[in-house]
Scaffold this active site. Structure first.
Site, PDB file in Angstrom:
ATOM      1  N   CYS A 188     -45.103 -29.116  17.165  1.00 58.87           N
ATOM      2  CA  CYS A 188     -44.652 -29.171  15.769  1.00 58.87           C
ATOM      3  C   CYS A 188     -43.996 -27.875  15.291  1.00 58.87           C
ATOM      4  CB  CYS A 188     -45.836 -29.484  14.847  1.00 58.87           C
ATOM      5  SG  CYS A 188     -46.614 -31.075  15.138  1.00 58.87           S
ATOM      6  N   ASP A 189     -44.678 -26.748  15.494  1.00 62.61           N
ATOM      7  CA  ASP A 189     -44.257 -25.496  14.857  1.00 62.61           C
ATOM      8  C   ASP A 189     -42.819 -25.090  15.160  1.00 62.61           C
ATOM      9  OD1 ASP A 189     -46.807 -25.521  13.921  1.00 62.61           O
ATOM     10  OD2 ASP A 189     -47.507 -23.787  15.042  1.00 62.61           O
ATOM     11  N   HIS A 219     -51.191 -29.957  16.486  1.00 64.49           N
ATOM     12  CA  HIS A 219     -50.172 -29.699  15.461  1.00 64.49           C
ATOM     13  C   HIS A 219     -49.609 -28.293  15.568  1.00 64.49           C
ATOM     14  CE1 HIS A 219     -51.058 -33.151  12.408  1.00 64.49           C
ATOM     15  NE2 HIS A 219     -50.507 -33.561  13.523  1.00 64.49           N
ATOM     16  N   CYS A 220     -49.584 -27.730  16.790  1.00 64.11           N
ATOM     17  CA  CYS A 220     -49.002 -26.395  16.968  1.00 64.11           C
ATOM     18  C   CYS A 220     -47.746 -26.468  17.839  1.00 64.11           C
ATOM     19  CB  CYS A 220     -50.034 -25.446  17.575  1.00 64.11           C
ATOM     20  SG  CYS A 220     -51.336 -24.970  16.425  1.00 64.11           S
ATOM     21  N   ILE A 221     -47.921 -26.522  19.138  1.00 58.47           N
ATOM     22  CA  ILE A 221     -46.769 -26.438  20.046  1.00 58.47           C
ATOM     23  C   ILE A 221     -45.755 -27.559  19.811  1.00 58.47           C
ATOM     24  CG2 ILE A 221     -46.029 -26.188  22.438  1.00 58.47           C
ATOM     25  CD1 ILE A 221     -47.882 -23.976  21.362  1.00 58.47           C
TER      26      ILE A 221
END
Length: 430
Positions: free
Chosen positions: A277-278, A273-275
């Site tokens: 999504c952010d 849920h980082c690259i």
């Protein structure tokens, strides 16, 4: 500003209570780090199932954190609850809930809005409230400071509000919270000081910025930077394939330059849920402001397309070997989104398996860390424990975990290495 410039911080241990809202891959390690420093922890999560896993000591953690949990779960100072009203007992509240995107890559703010509404409702004078979830610019003011002001609780006097983005790297023991500075930006200097004092218990030398908005954009920029470079690394892999060159050899050679270059490696796609999504939180806001971002847009489109490219390459490899996609027996090795974790959130493996199944392949998977895996069509797959005892038309390597024996791959007749981590003699590259 770069470091905390204030009088020595007061002792925040012993009777100091911290409520951690969201006990996932960020909240749980954060709670354990603070518990280790002798603070009282209220771990609050809406999922009784998640809290049961934590209480049993079965959560997916690094070995050092697993040892902390083994001791903490029997300590009356480490409390787990589903009751959000208990946050009123806390001196400090840390908000660590997920901020995913939906199927259209639009920010899903439902969980964050709900938790922030609970915080606003339960807040009492004197509390320090720190939002750590990755989010859009202005969120700290919009969801916390402004509604609390409407309640009569002003930031910097009655309550103390700051944003400090999490920087946890799941599965990577070399990137500890202790060695990773926290960026902190408060509504007022006093808000910043109080938040930084607490965070300094487990992340020394916090980096102070002048506003929550600077801290919010810092996190979005960090992961947008990574997204652009991962997209470039995957593109380089395709270029290398055209010329018959090893992309890892090129990357490692470039990395010998001591300035102006940072190595990024290709792979089957990007999960978690980082690259993936952010950056969409930033793009979502900028679209509303009609501000063009062609580079970041292109990078995120390339990242979204990467699993499809892996599927296309797998079909070509099968065809070149004389196998039709329909009925082909394909094994995917590793389905977690990165090595060393059991986390399958947004794993590219789901799209890859789904794409192969759509073309008629009979797909299985092997991952010692993941017992079951929900495929894109909703079917729950069970992992193959002894893949070397079966015959496969194609083995597609997605994720390789440290400490697992993969020597059997050398005996497989057709291997497609989407991880780029096998010896070049073992398999073909995407």
């Amino acid at each position: 500003m770069t470091t905390l410039d204030a009088a020595p911080r007061p002792v925040l241990t012993g009777t100091h209570t911290v409520a951690v809202l969201g006990m996932g891959y960020v909240g749980l390690p954060t709670a354990l780090a603070l518990w280790r420093e002798n603070t009282r922890i209220l771990g609050i999560d809406a999922s009784p199932e998640r809290l049961a896993v934590i209480a049993e000591g079965a959560a997916d953690l690094l070995p050092a954190d697993r040892l902390l949990l083994r001791n903490a779960r029997h300590d009356p100072r480490f409390v787990l609850t589903t009751d959000p009203d208990r946050m009123a007992e806390a001196d400090t509240v840390l908000i660590c809930v997920p901020t995913p995107v939906d199927a259209c890559r639009t920010p899903d703010l439902g969980p964050l809005r709900a938790v922030c509404a609970d915080v606003v409702r339960s807040a009492r004078p004197g509390q320090t409230l720190v939002l750590t979830s990755t989010t859009y610019l202005g969120c700290t003011r919009e969801l916390l400071a402004d509604p609390l002001r409407d309640r009569g609780l002003r930031a910097g006097t009655e309550v103390f509000i700051a944003f400090s983005p999490e920087r946890i790297d799941p599965g990577r023991a070399e990137h500890t919270q202790v060695e990773t500075p926290r960026v902190v930006g408060g509504i007022t200097p006093e808000c910043t000081r109080r938040a930084a004092e607490l965070l300094a218990l487990f992340s020394p030398d916090p980096h102070i910025v002048d506003s929550p908005e600077i801290a919010e954009l810092t996190k979005l920029y960090e992961n947008s930077f990574r997204a652009v470079n991962i997209a470039l690394a995957n593109e380089l892999a395709g270029i290398c394939g055209t010329f018959g060159i090893d992309p890892i050899a090129v990357t490692e050679a470039a990395a010998t330059k001591p300035y102006g270059y940072m190595p990024f490696y290709p792979g089957p796609g990007v999960g978690g849920h980082c690259i993936p999504c952010d950056p969409h939180y930033l793009l979502w806001q900028l679209r509303a402001a009609r501000h063009p971002t062609p580079l970041l847009n292109s990078a995120m489109e390339a990242i979204a397309a990467r699993p499809g490219q892996v599927v296309a390459r797998a079909l070509t490899v099968l065809s070149d070997a004389g196998h039709a996609a329909a009925g082909a027996r394909v094994l995917v090795v590793g389905v977690s989104y990165k090595p060393g974790v059991a986390d399958i959130r947004d794993s590219p493996a789901r799209q890859i398996i789904g794409g192969l199944v759509e073309r008629g392949a009979r797909v299985s998977y092997h991952d010692p860390l993941v017992d079951s895996f929900p495929s894109a069509d909703g079917v729950l797959l069970r992992g193959v424990s002894l893949p070397q005892q079966q015959n496969w038309d194609l083995v597609l390597v997605h994720t390789l975990h440290e400490g697992i024996d993969y020597d059997w791959l050398a005996d497989c007749p057709l291997v497609l290495d989407a991880s780029y981590r096998l010896p070049r003699t073992t398999g073909l590259l995407v």
